[in-house]
Design an enzyme around this catalytic site. Structure first.
Site, PDB file in Angstrom:
ATOM      1  N   ARG B  57     -26.033  14.437 -73.089  1.00  0.00           N
ATOM      2  CA  ARG B  57     -25.754  15.814 -73.440  1.00  0.00           C
ATOM      3  C   ARG B  57     -25.834  16.063 -74.942  1.00  0.00           C
ATOM      4  O   ARG B  57     -26.540  16.947 -75.396  1.00  0.00           O
ATOM      5  CB  ARG B  57     -24.335  16.141 -72.971  1.00  0.00           C
ATOM      6  N   THR B  58     -25.102  15.277 -75.700  1.00  0.00           N
ATOM      7  CA  THR B  58     -25.027  15.526 -77.135  1.00  0.00           C
ATOM      8  C   THR B  58     -26.407  15.360 -77.774  1.00  0.00           C
ATOM      9  O   THR B  58     -26.827  16.154 -78.610  1.00  0.00           O
ATOM     10  CB  THR B  58     -24.010  14.575 -77.789  1.00  0.00           C
ATOM     11  N   LYS B  86     -31.834  -7.198 -83.702  1.00  0.00           N
ATOM     12  CA  LYS B  86     -32.251  -8.388 -84.457  1.00  0.00           C
ATOM     13  C   LYS B  86     -31.207  -8.758 -85.503  1.00  0.00           C
ATOM     14  O   LYS B  86     -31.393  -9.681 -86.276  1.00  0.00           O
ATOM     15  CB  LYS B  86     -33.588  -8.122 -85.149  1.00  0.00           C
ATOM     16  N   ARG B 107     -24.666   8.607 -83.389  1.00  0.00           N
ATOM     17  CA  ARG B 107     -23.562   8.229 -82.501  1.00  0.00           C
ATOM     18  C   ARG B 107     -23.509   6.712 -82.498  1.00  0.00           C
ATOM     19  O   ARG B 107     -24.534   6.043 -82.391  1.00  0.00           O
ATOM     20  CB  ARG B 107     -23.770   8.728 -81.083  1.00  0.00           C
ATOM     21  N   HIS B 135     -15.550  13.465 -83.060  1.00  0.00           N
ATOM     22  CA  HIS B 135     -16.752  14.074 -82.502  1.00  0.00           C
ATOM     23  C   HIS B 135     -16.694  15.540 -82.942  1.00  0.00           C
ATOM     24  O   HIS B 135     -16.458  16.426 -82.132  1.00  0.00           O
ATOM     25  CB  HIS B 135     -16.708  13.924 -80.973  1.00  0.00           C
TER      26      HIS B 135
END
Lengths: 151, 308
Positions: B57-58, B86, B107, B135
């Site tokens: 969604r975000t 890595k 995120r 958030h």
């Protein structure tokens, strides 16, 4: 006078009223354990009216600034500092907790980015009495023993 | 406040004026978009979406916002396909990506990762969730949704329901609501109560706070009921999760006692905490809430890019 048990220094800084047993942590935080850190005279477990027992650290030939010494305020909030020149105390101040604590305290949150990346830990002082700090990165607050345990 | 180049990391960095300004710009963009279909404020600009943790969604909402502003998007949606696997540091990833883009949305599963990214990057960084910490764009779109539905935030009685202990959404929302003259009902199972320090902070700021486990009792008082999912992945202990799983559900029977104007919100995805029978009712605001994500994120992208 118990102070007389260790030599009077001609030039330097006397850090007094350190809680008994904390002198090693104090010199670590102040970076005085390095070979070029100056001669140290240490008295531990000295009887004290204010604290019952206290430690004293005398740093010969170095003048510590208020900002430098404030770093130890988290473990030794009652500390007083005397600057000595030519055997005389020319300046005296009490440590105070700075607005921001940088580098000496690790964040106790295992998922905080400061524990995983190359980052200098930073904390904002939210309250001084009781002491409450907020991590600059993960924004969690820490108090009391959690602070002392992560120094 | 100069928004160009500003980072959006935590709702704690926002003043009430900042919040109001973003909401105003979002509303303006929503109206412009309705009139014109698409805009071209961000033509030639590139957004990099760095999703070290999956979120449909975000990410889609940010990408849609950038496209609607006329810009373009690059990025990844899981750390598995990047050089992080890595062993690359976050700082190096950010320093690399900023050479390719004009704004970064990140995120990350670690708390504080967005703050670190913002310190490393010269270009603006927007936090789309850092572990269980913040958030902020979700909070802004929640406020926008409430404001659009009621025309105001002041004077409302708002219930926050569910996982108030681990839910970052409700923590940031509560902190932001403290700027307004609201009354809050914190409704949760005993095990999932709002952390004490947040409740104290709210009270210090003058918010009237009620803590309760009784959803039915609180319902008639509310103008907004903000429902959250109990997130299994945030629990340190599976047993604790099982104790509270499925402990409440918002359905039509429960809503019979609600004010006619009550609006139900949810950051989504939901599992079973809102029955689908509520979707068709006048109370359901959660899909409108999803829609709000686009204008609010358009506002933030446009402002931080300095193109509005």
């Amino acid at each position: 006078m118990p102070e007389l048990k260790i030599e009077v220094i001609p030039e330097g800084t006397v850090i007094d009223h350190i809680p008994a047993g904390k002198w090693l942590k104090v010199i670590e935080i102040l970076g005085l354990t390095k070979p070029n850190g100056g001669t140290l005279l240490i008295a531990s477990n000295v009887p004290s009216k204010k604290l019952g027992r206290k430690d004293i650290v005398k740093v010969e030939g170095r003048y510590l600034s208020e900002e430098e010494v404030n770093k130890i305020a988290l473990i030794a909030p009652m500390t007083t500092v005397n600057i000595v020149r030519d055997y005389k105390i020319v300046e005296k101040f009490k440590v105070s907790i700075p607005d921001e604590i940088t580098g000496i305290l690790r964040c106790p949150n295992p998922n905080c980015v400061s524990n995983h990346e190359y980052v200098v830990p930073r904390f904002k002082v939210e309250s001084r009495e009781p002491l409450k700090l907020r991590c600059h990165y993960c924004e969690r607050t820490i108090e009391g023993d959690e602070i002392l345990g992560n120094l | 406040m100069d928004w160009k180049g500003r980072d959006v990391i935590s709702i704690r960095d926002f003043s009430k004026e900042d919040i109001e300004f973003v909401l105003k710009v979002a509303e303006r963009l929503e109206n412009e978009l309705k009139g014109k279909g698409s805009l071209d404020y961000a033509r030639g600009k590139i957004l990099a979406t760095l999703f070290f943790e999956p979120s449909t969604r975000t990410r889609l909402s940010f990408e849609s916002a950038m496209h609607r502003l006329g810009g373009s998007v690059i990025g990844f949606s899981s750390a598995a396909s990047t050089s992080v696997k890595k062993g690359e540091s976050l700082a190096d990833t950010i320093k690399t990506v900023e050479q390719y883009s004009d704004v970064i949305v990140i995120r990350h599963p670690m708390e504080g990762a967005a703050r670190l990214a913002a310190e490393v990057a010269e270009i603006p960084v927007i936090n789309a969730g850092d572990g269980s910490n913040q958030h902020p764009t979700q909070t802004l779109l929640d406020l926008y949704t409430i404001k659009r539905a009621f025309g105001r935030i002041d004077g409302l009685t708002i219930g926050l329901l569910g996982d108030l202990k681990y839910g970052r959404t409700v923590h940031s929302l509560a902190e932001a609501l403290a700027f307004y003259d609201v009354e809050l009902y914190l409704i949760s199972p005993e095990l999932l109560r709002m952390p004490k320090h947040i409740v104290e902070e709210l009270r210090e700021k003058g918010v009237k706070v009620h803590e309760t486990t009784d959803l039915e009792g609180a319902i008639p008082e509310l103008d907004v009921l903000y429902v959250t999912r109990i997130q299994r992945e945030r629990f340190p202990d599976e047993e604790e999760y099982l104790k509270v799983k499925g402990s409440y559900q918002v359905n039509c029977r429960l809503l019979k006692n609600a004010k006619e104007t009550l609006k139900v919100m949810h950051p989504l995805p939901r599992v079973d905490e809102i029955h689908p029978e509520v979707d068709g009712s006048e109370h359901a605001l959660y899909f409108r809430q999803v829609f709000s994500g686009v204008p609010v994120r358009m506002a933030l992208l446009g402002l931080t890019l300095g193109v509005l």
